[in-house]
Design an enzyme around this catalytic site. Structure first.
Site, short mmCIF file in Angstrom:
data_model
loop_
_atom_site.label_atom_id
_atom_site.label_comp_id
_atom_site.label_asym_id
_atom_site.label_seq_id
_atom_site.Cartn_x
_atom_site.Cartn_y
_atom_site.Cartn_z
N ASP A 16 7.29 -0.46 -14.21
CA ASP A 16 6.25 -1.21 -13.51
C ASP A 16 6.86 -1.97 -12.32
O ASP A 16 8.08 -2.00 -12.15
CB ASP A 16 5.55 -2.15 -14.49
CG ASP A 16 4.06 -2.19 -14.24
OD1 ASP A 16 3.66 -2.02 -13.07
OD2 ASP A 16 3.30 -2.40 -15.20
N ASP A 35 5.37 8.65 0.08
CA ASP A 35 6.33 9.61 0.65
C ASP A 35 7.60 9.69 -0.21
O ASP A 35 8.21 10.75 -0.29
CB ASP A 35 6.73 9.22 2.08
CG ASP A 35 5.59 9.42 3.08
OD1 ASP A 35 4.67 10.20 2.79
OD2 ASP A 35 5.64 8.78 4.15
C1 GLA Z 1 0.36 -3.27 -15.63
C2 GLA Z 1 0.22 -1.77 -15.79
C3 GLA Z 1 -0.45 -1.45 -17.11
C4 GLA Z 1 0.35 -2.05 -18.24
C5 GLA Z 1 0.54 -3.54 -18.02
C6 GLA Z 1 1.51 -4.14 -19.02
O1 GLA Z 1 -0.89 -3.88 -15.52
O2 GLA Z 1 -0.49 -1.20 -14.74
O3 GLA Z 1 -0.57 -0.06 -17.28
O4 GLA Z 1 1.60 -1.40 -18.31
O5 GLA Z 1 1.06 -3.82 -16.72
O6 GLA Z 1 1.75 -5.50 -18.82
#
Ligand code: GLA
Length: 508
Positions: free
Chosen positions: A119, A173
């Site tokens: 993330d 990209d």
């Molecule tokens: C973000 C991601 C989600 C999930 C949460 C976890 O919002 O987009 O898919 O992984 O974090 O905290």
């Protein structure tokens, strides 16, 4: 294809949730259909690292440990994936991986993990350059492992919906070079979605992520997939037709099919559509293409793509409020039809076969339902010319022809004036008249549609940047103010010049 806990559980994941889910996926036929991966999302970890700096799983949630869980999965034919964050903290406030890239990658690999969703919350700064540097570092680290992990990158999602989409396009990209899939937009609705997106219906959320995905078709290829997020199958806000659309659309896009729901509680009807082998074959098609838009008129969306073996996909989405029929000509499906030989059409929901020679009708498509067909040539291979909408991926306006040489960018309406054939010779012709070609006006002039003459001014090249460039002047097709269609000097992935073309066009 597989499972992720987030949309159904938030931080309430644990060992038995994962073992119960795997057991059910085995007994229900989900694994046999291809759902063979289970991914831990956020909150699996403790808030502190161990003395040697390594991540620690939460022993209350995972009493036997994550290596044990990975082995449990592997013994049953599943893989286990995990979640971390490129920044200082995860989106849920746990420890991030910034500065610990090598240690964390080695730790995950040693636990038997083969997939990482990384993330992009809480980065040291929000610039595109910083995301590129840190995701690039992760790419190198993961590739250097004895068994490289599959790399799911959330970076693009942090640049979507900006007033200037240049950074979003820039991130797009590089993500295909660094990893295998990338989240490009919002989260699918979670069970109590108000935290994320107040006052939104499940259907609006599906349409939103689908709408983001179709802007990015040019990036997808075997080995890299755009990820419009989970199939949140048990979200209370869906009708059955909507859930089936979600699955059929994601499959048409060859998107990851990651179920995020209380899987052991899924109904027989849910399992039935989720294991439709014909539709899964479209999703997993070896060409890995994302279907592209033929037309949109506010009620009906039509999409097509090539499938392995010379077949063609036709997907018809009813956004309207009533059950209705809709007919698509083979020409619109991109098929140069030979009317002496019928084509075989399989309705992938019902399995019904029929033969057609000039058009396909989807009958009784429910409100928010999706019809999906596989077209096969009988005897002769299908001849395809990429056909469909040419639209600005910022404004979403469609390139629109007329009978008086003028062009405009206008709201998409599904008419022939907005359906284009992009031939291998670089000409761009409207279905209004196949003898009329898109014609470059030269520097800062108006582009027009004029009689095709094999003139260099009628030869165009489509670039990964999303620019459509005139071969003669090297100008880019541009959406100018008031919907005018200009040829202007190419900028760097600007809102005015990034354009989607029908799939199958050669990309430079
Ligand atoms: C973000 C991601 C989600 C999930 C949460 C976890 O919002 O987009 O898919 O992984 O974090 O905290």
């Amino acid at each position: 294809m597989g499972y992720n806990d987030w949309a159904a559980e938030f931080c309430a994941l644990n060992q038995s949730l994962f073992t119960d889910t795997a057991d059910f996926m085995l007994s229900s036929g989900l694994q046999k259909a291809g759902y063979n991966r289970l991914n831990l999302d956020d909150c699996w970890q403790l808030h502190d690292r161990a003395a040697n700096g390594s991540f620690q799983w939460d022993p209350e949630k995972f009493p036997n440990g994550i290596p044990w869980l990975a082995k449990y999965m592997n013994d049953r034919g599943f893989s286990l994936g995990i979640y971390s964050d490129a920044g200082n903290k995860t989106c849920g406030g746990y420890m991030g991986s910034l500065g610990y890239e090598e240690l964390d990658a080695a730790t995950f690999a040693s636990w038997g993990i083969d997939y990482l969703k990384l993330d992009g919350c809480n980065m040291p700064d929000p610039s595109e350059a910083t995301y590129k540097q840190i995701y690039g570092r992760w790419h190198d680290v993961l590739e250097n492992l004895a068994q490289p992990l599959i790399f799911s990158e959330s970076a693009p999602a942090y640049f979507a919906e900006a007033e200037n989409l240049t950074d979003w396009y820039s991130v797009m990209d590089w993500v295909p070079k660094y990893g295998q899939l990338a989240r490009h937009s919002r989260d699918t609705l979670v069970f109590n979605s108000t935290l994320y997106w107040p006052n939104i219906t499940g259907w609006d959320s599906i349409m939103f992520n689908y709408g983001q995905n179709v802007r990015l078709a040019r990036y997808q290829k075997p080995g890299y997939f755009n990820d419009p997020d989970f199939l949140n199958v048990d979200h209370a806000n869906y009708t059955m037709a909507e859930k089936m659309s979600h699955f059929a659309l994601w499959s048409s896009l060859s998107a990851p099919l990651i179920i995020s729901a209380n899987v052991p509680a899924l109904t027989k009807d849910d399992i039935a559509y989720l294991t439709n082998t014909d539709i899964i074959a479209v999703d997993q098609d070896p060409l890995g293409l994302q279907a592209t838009l033929v037309s949109q008129d506010g009620t009906w969306d039509v999409l097509t793509k090539d499938l392995a073996g010379g077949d063609r996909l036709l997907t018809i989405l009813n956004r309207g409020n009533f059950t209705a029929n809709y007919t698509v000509s083979l020409a619109r499906a991109g098929i140069i039809s030979d009317t002496t030989v019928p084509y075989r059409v399989k309705n992938l929901w019902t399995g019904t076969l029929s033969h057609v020679s000039n058009q396909i009708t989807a009958t009784s498509v429910p409100s928010h339902g999706t019809a999906i067909f596989r077209i096969q040539g009988l005897g002769t291979p299908i001849k395809v010319v990429p056909t469909g909408m040419i639209f600005n991926t910022f404004s979403l306006n469609c390139l629109t022809a007329s009978t008086n040489e003028t062009l405009s960018w206008t709201v998409c309406n599904g008419s022939d004036s907005q359906v284009w054939q992009v031939a291998a010779d670089g000409t761009v012709r409207s279905l209004l008249s196949s003898s009329q070609c898109l014609t470059d006006g030269g520097f800062n002039s108006t582009a027009t549609i004029t009689q095709c003459s094999f003139d260099q001014k009628q030869s165009w090249k489509y670039h990964l940047s999303g620019n459509l460039k005139a071969a003669s002047s090297r100008m880019c097709l541009t959406e100018a103010d008031n919907g005018l269609v200009h040829s202007t000097a190419c900028g760097y992935e600007t809102n005015e010049q990034v354009i989607a073309l029908p799939g199958g066009v050669e990309i430079w």
